[in-house]
Design an enzyme around this catalytic site. Sequence first.
Site, PDB file in Angstrom:
ATOM      1  N   ASN A 111      25.601  71.383  21.783  1.00 31.52           N
ATOM      2  CA  ASN A 111      24.569  70.344  21.666  1.00 31.52           C
ATOM      3  C   ASN A 111      23.217  70.884  22.156  1.00 31.52           C
ATOM      4  O   ASN A 111      22.758  70.591  23.267  1.00 31.52           O
ATOM      5  CB  ASN A 111      24.995  69.100  22.445  1.00 31.52           C
ATOM      6  CG  ASN A 111      24.126  67.894  22.125  1.00 31.52           C
ATOM      7  OD1 ASN A 111      23.035  68.030  21.567  1.00 31.52           O
ATOM      8  ND2 ASN A 111      24.607  66.709  22.485  1.00 31.52           N
ATOM      9  N   TYR A 164      18.014  68.388  28.914  1.00 29.35           N
ATOM     10  CA  TYR A 164      18.456  68.419  30.314  1.00 29.35           C
ATOM     11  C   TYR A 164      17.812  69.590  31.065  1.00 29.35           C
ATOM     12  O   TYR A 164      17.409  69.451  32.225  1.00 29.35           O
ATOM     13  CB  TYR A 164      19.984  68.495  30.383  1.00 29.35           C
ATOM     14  CG  TYR A 164      20.674  67.285  29.780  1.00 29.35           C
ATOM     15  CD1 TYR A 164      20.220  65.999  30.057  1.00 29.35           C
ATOM     16  CD2 TYR A 164      21.764  67.420  28.931  1.00 29.35           C
ATOM     17  CE1 TYR A 164      20.831  64.891  29.499  1.00 29.35           C
ATOM     18  CE2 TYR A 164      22.392  66.321  28.374  1.00 29.35           C
ATOM     19  CZ  TYR A 164      21.915  65.065  28.659  1.00 29.35           C
ATOM     20  OH  TYR A 164      22.516  63.955  28.100  1.00 29.35           O
ATOM     21  N   GLU A 221      28.114  65.906  31.682  1.00 24.65           N
ATOM     22  CA  GLU A 221      28.796  66.854  30.805  1.00 24.65           C
ATOM     23  C   GLU A 221      28.107  66.833  29.454  1.00 24.65           C
ATOM     24  O   GLU A 221      27.667  65.778  28.997  1.00 24.65           O
ATOM     25  CB  GLU A 221      30.263  66.457  30.611  1.00 24.65           C
ATOM     26  CG  GLU A 221      31.157  66.864  31.749  1.00 24.65           C
ATOM     27  CD  GLU A 221      31.721  65.654  32.468  1.00 24.65           C
ATOM     28  OE1 GLU A 221      31.681  64.550  31.893  1.00 24.65           O
ATOM     29  OE2 GLU A 221      32.178  65.800  33.616  1.00 24.65           O
ATOM     30  N   ALA A 266      21.752  58.349  24.168  1.00 20.18           N
ATOM     31  CA  ALA A 266      21.592  58.568  22.730  1.00 20.18           C
ATOM     32  C   ALA A 266      20.353  57.839  22.243  1.00 20.18           C
ATOM     33  O   ALA A 266      19.964  56.798  22.779  1.00 20.18           O
ATOM     34  CB  ALA A 266      22.818  58.084  21.944  1.00 20.18           C
TER      35      ALA A 266
END
Length: 167
Positions: free
Chosen positions: A125, A132, A120, A87
């Site tokens: 999102n 990713y 995961e 984050a």
Amino acid sequence: MGEEVGAGASSSSARVPVVLRAARIGDIDAVLDIECTAFGDPWNRNAFVDLIGDPRVAFLIADARGEVLGYVVAWYVLDEGEIGNLAVHDSARRRGIGARLLDGAIAKVRASDVDVLYLEVRDSNAAARALYASRGFVEVGRRKEYYRRPKEDALVLRLDLGDASAE
Ligand SMILES: CC(C)(COP(=O)(O)OP(=O)(O)OC[C@H]1O[C@@H](n2cnc3c(N)ncnc32)[C@H](O)[C@@H]1OP(=O)(O)O)[C@@H](O)C(=O)NCCC(=O)NCCS
């Protein structure tokens, strides 16, 4: 490391050097502030404290002159690893910090002879999924209603560290 990255949780227009370093106990309050803003179902203090100093864990902080702007957690056993958390402070996003944290975690697990990395991510999102994908993670599964608050499927992503495209 340490190059100028536009960042700053309290001064979003400032350009300050951001370095990646190992997390320390003194970072946990700032980490929890980011965690509770970023996630509806945040980790608690002990979850982070227990990771500090674990030799099979990469818990990295993005530090801008003492200010914690983000963090990543990866753990690994034998040849397999997992990104457990990532984050960035909401005022410091879209400045490359998430990518640097992810790259730092990938480099750390790669150096520990990990061949494959999983994570995961919430289906909705889009920001994280784009990040990713940019690093070569591919979807390999779905966990139905894996998340709470709100309930949602998780996508399981995999990065093959033996793959040249993951360099
Ligand atoms: C996901 C997160 C860590 C990204 O951090 P960030 O520092 O903003 O990301 P970066 O600036 O390094 O972005 C790297 C790439 O990710 C993608 N990306 C990041 N944010 C995006 C967004 N809001 N929309 C679309 N793509 C995005 C882009 O491809 C971006 O590259 P670009 O800026 O050259 O287009 C951040 O949005 C965050 O903390 N979100 C809340 C917590 C979370 O969802 N964590 C992941 C849990 S699996």
